[in-house]
Design an enzyme around this catalytic site. Sequence first.
Site, PDB file in Angstrom:
ATOM      1  N   TRP A  66     -23.405  75.872   7.896  1.00 58.76           N
ATOM      2  CA  TRP A  66     -22.704  75.416   6.691  1.00 58.76           C
ATOM      3  C   TRP A  66     -23.208  74.071   6.223  1.00 58.76           C
ATOM      4  O   TRP A  66     -23.323  73.826   5.026  1.00 58.76           O
ATOM      5  CB  TRP A  66     -21.184  75.409   6.908  1.00 58.76           C
ATOM      6  CG  TRP A  66     -20.669  76.800   7.107  1.00 58.76           C
ATOM      7  CD1 TRP A  66     -20.203  77.344   8.274  1.00 58.76           C
ATOM      8  CD2 TRP A  66     -20.604  77.851   6.127  1.00 58.76           C
ATOM      9  NE1 TRP A  66     -19.870  78.664   8.069  1.00 58.76           N
ATOM     10  CE2 TRP A  66     -20.095  79.000   6.771  1.00 58.76           C
ATOM     11  CE3 TRP A  66     -20.939  77.929   4.774  1.00 58.76           C
ATOM     12  CZ2 TRP A  66     -19.909  80.211   6.111  1.00 58.76           C
ATOM     13  CZ3 TRP A  66     -20.753  79.129   4.106  1.00 58.76           C
ATOM     14  CH2 TRP A  66     -20.242  80.248   4.783  1.00 58.76           C
ATOM     15  N   ASP A  91     -16.255  68.554   6.009  1.00 58.42           N
ATOM     16  CA  ASP A  91     -15.896  69.964   5.899  1.00 58.42           C
ATOM     17  C   ASP A  91     -15.226  70.342   7.216  1.00 58.42           C
ATOM     18  O   ASP A  91     -15.882  70.454   8.251  1.00 58.42           O
ATOM     19  CB  ASP A  91     -17.159  70.806   5.667  1.00 58.42           C
ATOM     20  CG  ASP A  91     -16.871  72.307   5.684  1.00 58.42           C
ATOM     21  OD1 ASP A  91     -15.710  72.702   5.889  1.00 58.42           O
ATOM     22  OD2 ASP A  91     -17.831  73.089   5.494  1.00 58.42           O
ATOM     23  N   LYS A 149      -9.019  79.980   7.824  1.00 58.72           N
ATOM     24  CA  LYS A 149      -9.262  79.944   9.267  1.00 58.72           C
ATOM     25  C   LYS A 149      -8.054  79.373  10.012  1.00 58.72           C
ATOM     26  O   LYS A 149      -7.399  80.087  10.746  1.00 58.72           O
ATOM     27  CB  LYS A 149     -10.542  79.191   9.564  1.00 58.72           C
ATOM     28  CG  LYS A 149     -11.760  80.043   9.188  1.00 58.72           C
ATOM     29  CD  LYS A 149     -13.028  79.276   8.981  1.00 58.72           C
ATOM     30  CE  LYS A 149     -14.124  80.222   8.497  1.00 58.72           C
ATOM     31  NZ  LYS A 149     -15.072  79.575   7.593  1.00 58.72           N
TER      32      LYS A 149
END
Length: 384
Positions: A124, A195, A219
């Site tokens: 990511w 993040d 999540k």
Amino acid sequence: MTALTPASATHTSAHGNGVAGPGGRVFNFSAGPSVLPDEVIRQIQEDVWNYKGSGVGILEHSHRGRVYEACLADAEAAVRKVGTVPAGYKVLFLTGGATGQSHLVPANLVPKGGHADFLVTGYWSEKNFEDGKFYGPMHAAANTADRKHALIPGDDEIRYSSGPAYVHMTSNNTIYGTQWHRTPRVPAGVPLVCDASSDIYSRPIDVSQYGLIYAGAQKNLGTTGATVVIVREDLVERGSKDIPRMQQLRTFAKESSMPNTPPHFAIYTVGLVANWILAQGGLAVLAQRNADKAKVLYDAIDRHSGFYQGHARREDRSLMNVTFRCRTAELDEKFCKEATAAGLDTLKGHRSVGGMRASIYNAFPRAGCVALAQFMDEFARRNG
Ligand SMILES: *Cc1c(COP(=O)(O)O)cnc(C)c1O
């Protein structure tokens, strides 16, 4: 309620000793969207039918009505309370997922001719770095790609550029299974952007160390559709004005996350999950629980170190995503197939790492970790 199956009658926690637990549920190791707390699912079942006695289901409420306004305010308050978010920070609900922030953050925070620094520690953050280049000449202050992103870089390895608009990090590398167990040192006065999609609110967090924290909700915080952004107010104010209105953080700050119809069911779910965290005793309790759950699995890997190999360097192991493999890709495939048949679902690793990945976020039950560890013991015995 007659149109719904009462959750209490069909759903208790899944177990791993057969194909599926009561209600047909299995242990779901999915990386996201992922398992929700039992209590939250039960509450959703009720609220979809008739939210708080309003006579209208949560999915059908107008976002401009009093009932939903209170729901959103409650979700925001709960998110603030769980993270002890200090004054001077906004809690915003956006859309577009964490990926959307990969664009919105540089669009808002990188001034014309400016740049930002990235700590590239996984899949990511590689994407963040690449997406960022659209907005300026971005700098990788560290990059662990040459070591298969199996570790977190030490502060001595990080080389910041001069005058970055911010430093971007990914606190938990969902795909590689590594996690920052410290906050990286950043140059004085430079905001740290994080993040935190796959480990937000899995452990205590000192929000004041960050300029901006973002996470897709699916999540650790609820279901897909909402992106939680916790941002320092001066950064909102400083943000670019020469970008479209709906890309400016200030638009969402000014209009209480509702410049248009928000992802209202997803925000409602974030509120339920945040309140669930509070009811569990807060982040310190969850951190202890998560460490204990992860230990069950890492112990199984280490017990059979000739058979299983963990991907992450030991001291950088993620408590959220446990990545490991067998000696051969054939054995990995067999492992996943037999695990699925035993009610241990979605263990196949991401294609960029291979092997297996067990995602064990906040809501994942310890019993599932114990069941997987037992399966790992048996599988190693049968195939070793
Ligand atoms: C899942 C994930 C993403 C992608 O999230 P979307 O909401 O699908 O955009 C980004 N970063 C991290 C760390 C993730 O775990």
